[in-house]
Write a protein that holds these residues in place. Structure first.
Motif, PDB file in Angstrom:
ATOM      1  N   LEU A   1      -1.267  -9.668  -6.246  1.00  0.00           N
ATOM      2  CA  LEU A   1       0.002  -9.400  -5.285  1.00  0.00           C
ATOM      3  C   LEU A   1       0.473  -8.066  -6.004  1.00  0.00           C
ATOM      4  O   LEU A   1       0.162  -7.689  -7.151  1.00  0.00           O
ATOM      5  N   ILE A   2       0.794  -7.277  -5.056  1.00  0.00           N
ATOM      6  CA  ILE A   2       1.469  -5.666  -5.180  1.00  0.00           C
ATOM      7  C   ILE A   2       2.692  -5.837  -4.651  1.00  0.00           C
ATOM      8  O   ILE A   2       2.904  -6.153  -3.694  1.00  0.00           O
ATOM      9  N   CYS A   3       3.771  -4.856  -5.134  1.00  0.00           N
ATOM     10  CA  CYS A   3       4.570  -4.330  -4.581  1.00  0.00           C
ATOM     11  C   CYS A   3       4.578  -2.756  -4.521  1.00  0.00           C
ATOM     12  O   CYS A   3       4.567  -2.044  -5.429  1.00  0.00           O
ATOM     13  N   THR A   4       4.865  -2.341  -3.266  1.00  0.00           N
ATOM     14  CA  THR A   4       4.422  -0.711  -3.193  1.00  0.00           C
ATOM     15  C   THR A   4       5.781  -0.262  -3.354  1.00  0.00           C
ATOM     16  O   THR A   4       6.955  -0.658  -3.107  1.00  0.00           O
ATOM     17  N   PRO A   5       5.884   1.009  -3.752  1.00  0.00           N
ATOM     18  CA  PRO A   5       7.239   1.928  -4.018  1.00  0.00           C
ATOM     19  C   PRO A   5       8.015   1.949  -2.787  1.00  0.00           C
ATOM     20  O   PRO A   5       9.378   2.057  -2.736  1.00  0.00           O
ATOM     21  N   ASP A   6       7.556   1.804  -1.555  1.00  0.00           N
ATOM     22  CA  ASP A   6       8.366   1.808  -0.361  1.00  0.00           C
ATOM     23  C   ASP A   6       8.816   0.365   0.102  1.00  0.00           C
ATOM     24  O   ASP A   6       9.552   0.299   1.085  1.00  0.00           O
ATOM     25  N   GLY A   7       8.610  -0.581  -0.629  1.00  0.00           N
ATOM     26  CA  GLY A   7       9.129  -1.913  -0.412  1.00  0.00           C
ATOM     27  C   GLY A   7       8.358  -2.897   0.349  1.00  0.00           C
ATOM     28  O   GLY A   7       9.066  -3.774   0.966  1.00  0.00           O
ATOM     29  N   LEU A   8       7.000  -2.756   0.348  1.00  0.00           N
ATOM     30  CA  LEU A   8       6.070  -3.821   0.816  1.00  0.00           C
ATOM     31  C   LEU A   8       5.662  -4.679  -0.376  1.00  0.00           C
ATOM     32  O   LEU A   8       5.036  -4.100  -1.239  1.00  0.00           O
ATOM     33  N   LEU A   9       5.770  -6.133  -0.276  1.00  0.00           N
ATOM     34  CA  LEU A   9       5.280  -6.852  -0.974  1.00  0.00           C
ATOM     35  C   LEU A   9       4.106  -7.758  -0.476  1.00  0.00           C
ATOM     36  O   LEU A   9       4.196  -8.336   0.664  1.00  0.00           O
ATOM     37  N   THR A  10       2.759  -7.383  -0.822  1.00  0.00           N
ATOM     38  CA  THR A  10       1.893  -8.104  -0.089  1.00  0.00           C
ATOM     39  C   THR A  10       0.596  -8.535  -1.053  1.00  0.00           C
ATOM     40  O   THR A  10       0.763  -8.362  -2.357  1.00  0.00           O
ATOM     41  N   GLY A  11      -0.490  -8.827  -0.563  1.00  0.00           N
ATOM     42  CA  GLY A  11      -1.784  -9.172  -1.365  1.00  0.00           C
ATOM     43  C   GLY A  11      -2.230 -10.579  -1.217  1.00  0.00           C
ATOM     44  O   GLY A  11      -1.726 -11.290  -0.245  1.00  0.00           O
ATOM     45  N   ILE A  12      -3.358 -10.867  -1.625  1.00  0.00           N
ATOM     46  CA  ILE A  12      -3.983 -12.145  -1.793  1.00  0.00           C
ATOM     47  C   ILE A  12      -3.938 -12.873  -3.260  1.00  0.00           C
ATOM     48  O   ILE A  12      -4.697 -12.176  -4.193  1.00  0.00           O
ATOM     49  N   PRO A  13      -2.993 -13.780  -3.353  1.00  0.00           N
ATOM     50  CA  PRO A  13      -3.371 -14.401  -4.416  1.00  0.00           C
ATOM     51  C   PRO A  13      -4.533 -14.912  -5.054  1.00  0.00           C
ATOM     52  O   PRO A  13      -5.396 -15.570  -4.296  1.00  0.00           O
ATOM     53  N   ALA A  14      -4.897 -14.452  -6.516  1.00  0.00           N
ATOM     54  CA  ALA A  14      -6.229 -14.790  -6.832  1.00  0.00           C
ATOM     55  C   ALA A  14      -6.184 -16.434  -7.231  1.00  0.00           C
ATOM     56  O   ALA A  14      -5.247 -16.994  -7.082  1.00  0.00           O
ATOM     57  N   PHE A  15      -7.595 -16.717  -7.487  1.00  0.00           N
ATOM     58  CA  PHE A  15      -8.000 -18.037  -7.953  1.00  0.00           C
ATOM     59  C   PHE A  15      -6.969 -18.124  -9.160  1.00  0.00           C
ATOM     60  O   PHE A  15      -6.685 -17.567  -9.936  1.00  0.00           O
ATOM     61  N   ASN A  16      -6.496 -19.771  -9.422  1.00  0.00           N
ATOM     62  CA  ASN A  16      -5.802 -20.207 -10.561  1.00  0.00           C
ATOM     63  C   ASN A  16      -4.531 -19.498 -10.483  1.00  0.00           C
ATOM     64  O   ASN A  16      -3.967 -19.123 -11.784  1.00  0.00           O
ATOM     65  N   THR A  17      -3.779 -19.134  -9.536  1.00  0.00           N
ATOM     66  CA  THR A  17      -2.540 -18.358  -9.800  1.00  0.00           C
ATOM     67  C   THR A  17      -1.365 -19.318  -9.158  1.00  0.00           C
ATOM     68  O   THR A  17      -0.372 -19.014  -9.167  1.00  0.00           O
ATOM     69  N   GLN A  18      -1.889 -20.573  -8.699  1.00  0.00           N
ATOM     70  CA  GLN A  18      -1.060 -21.621  -8.048  1.00  0.00           C
ATOM     71  C   GLN A  18       0.259 -21.891  -9.072  1.00  0.00           C
ATOM     72  O   GLN A  18       0.056 -21.965 -10.249  1.00  0.00           O
ATOM     73  N   GLY A  19       1.288 -22.113  -8.461  1.00  0.00           N
ATOM     74  CA  GLY A  19       2.519 -22.424  -9.214  1.00  0.00           C
ATOM     75  C   GLY A  19       3.729 -21.604  -8.637  1.00  0.00           C
ATOM     76  O   GLY A  19       3.739 -21.278  -7.384  1.00  0.00           O
ATOM     77  N   GLN A  20       4.987 -22.123  -9.370  1.00  0.00           N
ATOM     78  CA  GLN A  20       6.309 -21.611  -8.905  1.00  0.00           C
ATOM     79  C   GLN A  20       6.625 -20.252  -9.567  1.00  0.00           C
ATOM     80  O   GLN A  20       6.813 -20.505 -11.022  1.00  0.00           O
TER      81      GLN A  20
END
Length: 278
Positions: free
Chosen positions: A55-74
């Motif tokens: 996941l990434i947050c761009t400087p212009d305010g877009l939060l996006t991406g594809i969570p990698a394996f083993n990142t599940q959680g809160q």
């Protein structure tokens, strides 16, 4: 200049591992009180760690991406928006659930088949609400790309606009793809977007047939289209050029490591077959 302000809370985000997040536009929740520029955004977890892998947050305010394996959680994500006048922070909950189960994928494939049959038979389509509300996975994206896979090979030194379509019959091309000569380019696309008989191999066969045709014509070419089809065309152009001692001029195409490895594997396989035939 005014510092950015939070105008509404950022809602919790729920996503599956290996599914596409958003993009979530943070500008909908944090803005400047006066329209005098844009804040610069950043995001991290509440404990100071970076966002979950993928996941990434761009400087212009877009939060996006594809969570990698083993990142599940809160997670509790802290978003910061800043400009020269100051900064503001907002937090929201991010829930990453396990990758879509195999049973769910089977259900999705079954629903796709039902929709395909309904459309082809001009019948009402089944209820799609559950399907449309599911997270989009990487496999779903590739499924769509392969369904709509097209390839265009331009004659790089013919600057004319594409002309009328003339259907071609090329040796080795798949019956599931139509190939057209438009003067300054050759184009192929699926005959039936909803065909369940067409596979990726049909597209690759057609791409290779087009590559042989433009080599016969002696074009200098540019490749545009679905990456797997452009790769197949590039490899075939290299193979035919080496075989005939007449390499083709391919413009604006930088072969990847995968392209080169595939070409090496193809030539090695042909050499092995040739040795066995002797």
């Amino acid at each position: 200049m005014q510092a950015p302000v939070v105008i509404t809370p950022i809602p919790a985000q729920r996503i599956n591992v290996q599914a596409v997040l958003g993009p979530l536009n943070l500008n909908e929740f944090i803005k400047l009180s006066q329209p005098d520029g844009m804040p610069v955004f950043s995001a991290q977890l509440k404990d100071g760690a970076g966002l979950p892998q993928g996941l990434i947050c761009t400087p212009d305010g877009l939060l996006t991406g594809i969570p990698a394996f083993n990142t599940q959680g809160q997670y509790e994500v802290v978003v910061t928006a800043a400009n020269e006048a100051g900064s503001v922070q907002a937090t929201f909950a991010l829930i990453i659930e396990p990758v879509l189960a195999a049973d769910d994928r089977t259900q999705l494939e079954a629903l796709k088949a039902q929709v395909s049959r309904a459309v082809s038979q001009n019948q009402p389509v089944p209820e799609l609400s559950d399907f449309l509300n599911r997270p989009i996975s990487v496999l779903d994206v590739y499924y769509l790309l392969e369904r709509w896979a097209v390839l265009k090979i331009w004659n790089a030194f013919n600057l004319d606009a594409p002309g009328e379509k003339v259907r071609l019959t090329l040796e080795g091309a798949s019956e599931h793809y139509a190939v057209y000569d438009r003067g300054s380019c050759l184009v192929t696309s699926p005959v039936d977007l909803f065909s369940e008989e067409r596979t990726l191999e049909d597209g690759l066969r057609t791409a290779r047939a087009m590559a042989r045709e433009v080599h016969r014509r002696g074009w200098a070419v540019e490749l545009v289209g679905f990456e797997k089809l452009t790769r197949a065309a590039w490899v075939e152009m290299q193979r035919v050029g080496a075989e005939l001692g007449k390499p083709l001029n391919i413009l604006n195409y930088e072969p990847s490591v995968g392209d080169k490895n595939l070409y090496t594997a193809v030539t090695a396989s042909e050499a092995l077959r040739g040795g066995m035939d002797q």
